[in-house]
Design a protein around this motif. Structure first.
Motif, PDB file in Angstrom:
ATOM      1  N   GLY A 136      -4.238  13.404  -4.973  1.00  0.00           N
ATOM      2  CA  GLY A 136      -5.786  13.691  -4.896  1.00  0.00           C
ATOM      3  C   GLY A 136      -6.492  12.613  -5.659  1.00  0.00           C
ATOM      4  N   VAL A 175      -4.827  15.612   4.912  1.00  0.00           N
ATOM      5  CA  VAL A 175      -5.223  16.034   3.348  1.00  0.00           C
ATOM      6  C   VAL A 175      -4.856  17.523   3.204  1.00  0.00           C
ATOM      7  CG1 VAL A 175      -7.271  14.484   3.292  1.00  0.00           C
ATOM      8  CG2 VAL A 175      -7.506  16.594   4.299  1.00  0.00           C
ATOM      9  N   ASN A 189      -1.643  14.053   0.106  1.00  0.00           N
ATOM     10  CA  ASN A 189      -2.189  13.562   1.520  1.00  0.00           C
ATOM     11  C   ASN A 189      -0.869  12.787   2.038  1.00  0.00           C
ATOM     12  OD1 ASN A 189      -4.954  14.022   0.506  1.00  0.00           O
ATOM     13  ND2 ASN A 189      -4.755  12.700  -0.931  1.00  0.00           N
ATOM     14  N   GLY A 206     -12.606   9.205   1.344  1.00  0.00           N
ATOM     15  CA  GLY A 206     -11.962  10.421   2.295  1.00  0.00           C
ATOM     16  C   GLY A 206     -10.603  10.153   2.300  1.00  0.00           C
ATOM     17  N   ASN A 207     -10.017   9.428   1.337  1.00  0.00           N
ATOM     18  CA  ASN A 207      -8.564   9.316   1.320  1.00  0.00           C
ATOM     19  C   ASN A 207      -7.767   8.510   2.250  1.00  0.00           C
ATOM     20  OD1 ASN A 207      -8.241  10.924  -1.319  1.00  0.00           O
ATOM     21  ND2 ASN A 207      -8.760  12.504  -0.314  1.00  0.00           N
ATOM     22  N   GLN A 208      -8.541   7.834   3.007  1.00  0.00           N
ATOM     23  CA  GLN A 208      -7.796   6.848   3.952  1.00  0.00           C
ATOM     24  C   GLN A 208      -7.443   5.473   3.238  1.00  0.00           C
ATOM     25  OE1 GLN A 208     -10.926   8.215   4.576  1.00  0.00           O
ATOM     26  NE2 GLN A 208     -11.276   8.229   6.751  1.00  0.00           N
ATOM     27  N   TYR A 230       0.329  10.326   5.322  1.00  0.00           N
ATOM     28  CA  TYR A 230      -0.065   9.136   6.337  1.00  0.00           C
ATOM     29  C   TYR A 230       0.900   8.713   7.205  1.00  0.00           C
ATOM     30  CZ  TYR A 230      -3.307   9.000   2.346  1.00  0.00           C
ATOM     31  OH  TYR A 230      -4.346   9.331   1.573  1.00  0.00           O
ATOM     32  N   TYR A 241      -3.820  10.691   9.423  1.00  0.00           N
ATOM     33  CA  TYR A 241      -3.697  11.143   7.920  1.00  0.00           C
ATOM     34  C   TYR A 241      -3.968  12.413   7.774  1.00  0.00           C
ATOM     35  CZ  TYR A 241      -8.722  10.723   7.527  1.00  0.00           C
ATOM     36  OH  TYR A 241     -10.124  10.816   7.706  1.00  0.00           O
ATOM     37  N   ARG A 259      -8.617   2.054  -0.309  1.00  0.00           N
ATOM     38  CA  ARG A 259      -8.524   3.671  -0.415  1.00  0.00           C
ATOM     39  C   ARG A 259      -9.898   4.000  -0.633  1.00  0.00           C
ATOM     40  NH1 ARG A 259      -5.383   8.154  -3.911  1.00  0.00           N
ATOM     41  NH2 ARG A 259      -6.623   9.794  -2.643  1.00  0.00           N
TER      42      ARG A 259
END
Lengths: 114, 113
Positions: free
Chosen positions: A96, A51, A32, B98-100, A34, A49, B95
């Protein structure tokens, strides 16, 4: 081991000029990715961001865009810089959800728009 | 988006003493991670400690420990035996599933010799 590279470290650009900041990650796959901006003495604002390749989410509508042309490459761009785009930009990556939970950051780019 | 609030812009502590930095967050998720990061003058972001929401036990890393109160959505950092090298900006981070990653506005910690 995983490493993250972000460049350039410092950039001074005139108003109206384009911008391209690059970030690459080594030693992992499908991270991921950012982009954050940090104004002087302030917190980190999440800009974009991703994924996966081709999956870019924007948190704040603005003068910037992001792209992920390769799995481990993340680029922050602008067609025409504004004075308000000045700040400290940080790239980060995370594994992940089932992996190590934290984000790992690059060294940052100090952008001054004049 | 989730919000993370750090209500203490600045804190100071005497060397060798203990200080606690506060953080609250707002979320409707039940599974998430919380972190404290340290940012020294070099501006490199350094992980201090992490907490997984499903773990009831508070995380500890040497002189650093957290008080995680899930129901109250509170996540404070305690630094024991403070050292001059602890002086930095500290950020609380969340965190999401949704991985933000969302960050607070930071607390600037000064360590007084």
């Amino acid at each position: 081991s995983q490493t993250i590279h972000q460049w350039p470290a410092t950039l001074v650009q005139p108003v109206g000029s384009p911008l391209s900041l690059e970030c690459t990650v080594e030693g992992t796959s499908n991270p991921n990715l950012y982009w954050y901006r940090q104004a002087a003495g302030r917190g980190l604002q999440l800009l974009f961001y991703s994924v996966g390749i081709g999956q870019i989410s924007s948190e704040v509508p603005q003068n910037l865009s992001a792209s992920r042309p390769q799995d481990r490459q993340f680029i922050l761009s602008s067609k025409k810089l504004l004075l308000s785009d000045s700040g400290f930009y940080l790239c980060a990556w995370s594994a992940g959800w089932a992996g190590v939970g934290e984000a790992f950051f690059g060294q940052g780019t100090r952008l001054t728009v004049v | 988006a989730q919000t993370v609030t750090q209500s203490q812009p600045e804190m100071s502590v005497q060397e060798a003493e203990t200080v606690t930095l506060s953080c609250t967050y707002d979320t409707s998720e039940s599974d998430y991670y919380l972190f404290w990061y340290k940012q020294p003058p070099s501006r490199q972001m350094i992980l201090v400690i992490r907490q997984e929401a499903y773990k009831q036990q508070n995380a500890t890393e040497n002189r650093f420990s957290v008080n995680f109160q899930k129901a109250a959505k509170s996540f404070s950092l305690k630094i024991s035996d403070s050292q001059l090298g602890d002086a930095a900006m500290y950020f609380c981070a969340y965190r999401s599933k949704g991985n933000q990653f969302y960050f607070g506005t930071g607390t600037s910690l000064t360590v007084i010799p």
